[in-house]
Design a protein around this motif. Structure first.
Motif, short mmCIF file in Angstrom:
data_model
loop_
_atom_site.label_atom_id
_atom_site.label_comp_id
_atom_site.label_asym_id
_atom_site.label_seq_id
_atom_site.Cartn_x
_atom_site.Cartn_y
_atom_site.Cartn_z
N ALA A 44 111.56 -58.66 92.47
CA ALA A 44 111.10 -58.99 93.83
C ALA A 44 110.85 -57.72 94.64
O ALA A 44 109.81 -57.58 95.28
CB ALA A 44 112.11 -59.88 94.53
N GLY A 45 111.80 -56.80 94.61
CA GLY A 45 111.62 -55.56 95.36
C GLY A 45 110.48 -54.72 94.83
O GLY A 45 109.66 -54.21 95.59
N ALA A 46 110.43 -54.59 93.50
CA ALA A 46 109.41 -53.73 92.88
C ALA A 46 108.01 -54.30 92.99
O ALA A 46 107.04 -53.55 93.10
CB ALA A 46 109.76 -53.48 91.41
N ILE A 47 107.87 -55.61 92.99
CA ILE A 47 106.54 -56.23 93.01
C ILE A 47 106.12 -56.63 94.43
O ILE A 47 104.98 -56.40 94.82
CB ILE A 47 106.49 -57.43 92.05
N LEU A 48 107.03 -57.19 95.19
CA LEU A 48 106.67 -57.69 96.52
C LEU A 48 106.87 -56.67 97.64
O LEU A 48 106.34 -56.86 98.73
CB LEU A 48 107.49 -58.94 96.86
N GLY A 49 107.65 -55.64 97.40
CA GLY A 49 107.96 -54.68 98.45
C GLY A 49 109.23 -55.05 99.17
O GLY A 49 109.88 -56.07 98.87
N ALA A 50 109.60 -54.24 100.14
CA ALA A 50 110.90 -54.36 100.81
C ALA A 50 111.06 -55.68 101.56
O ALA A 50 112.00 -56.44 101.33
CB ALA A 50 111.10 -53.19 101.76
#
Length: 181
Positions: A44-50
């Motif tokens: 989620a963090g790596a693909i969608l951003g913070a």
């Protein structure tokens, strides 16, 4: 948030629920299960951003708190946050945010090595720091003992880092605006 953001947040919350279908293996020392769900905050963090990555985890955690049995082993309800896994679950949202923030910050310099380092930092170092602190409180053991008790998780979490790194870089190449919107 626009409709696209809402869809991404919901999609990754659903992914986290699906990863809960894999049966957990609970370690005897800490009472914390080894599950596939800790892969979801990394993705989620790596693909969608913070922002969107953290929101997807928060949505998932709200559903768990409301009683939906979405955690590995069919657990749910507010009480699970008070047990030994509570720090890890709250840490998932913080981990997704930190991973997303660092991915966004180093967007133009991402490669396999620094993407893996970012995901490992947020998904292992930060997550274990928070989770082990709560384990120590919940189980009434020292932080050191909680940390030593978490060592068996490292092999699986290192594998999850590699999976998340590959997925994040593949999505970045195919859909560059998903992560950096």
């Amino acid at each position: 948030m626009n409709t696209k953001d809402i869809v991404y947040v919901a999609l990754f919350a659903a992914l986290m629920a699906v990863l809960g279908l894999f049966p957990p293996f609970t370690l005897p020392i800490t009472g914390v299960p080894i599950t596939a769900q800790s892969l979801a905050p990394m993705l989620a963090g790596a693909i969608l951003g913070a922002r969107r990555g953290a929101l997807s985890v928060v949505l998932f955690l709200v559903l768990v708190a409301l009683g939906l049995p979405l955690l590995a082993g069919g657990r749910g309800g507010f009480g699970v946050f008070l047990g030994p896994t509570g720090g890890f679950m709250i840490g998932w949202a913080i981990s997704a945010f930190i991973i997303g923030f660092l991915i966004e910050k180093f967007w133009n310099r991402l490669n396999v090595v620094n993407t893996a380092a970012i995901i490992a930092f947020g998904g292992i170092v930060v997550l274990y720091g928070l989770g082990n602190a709560w384990v120590a409180v919940a189980v009434d053991i020292s932080y050191w003992k909680a940390t030593v008790g978490s060592l068996p998780f490292l092999v699986g979490d290192a594998l999850k880092v590699f999976v998340a790194t590959g997925a994040a870089l593949a999505v970045r190449r195919a859909y560059p605006l998903v992560s950096h919107a």
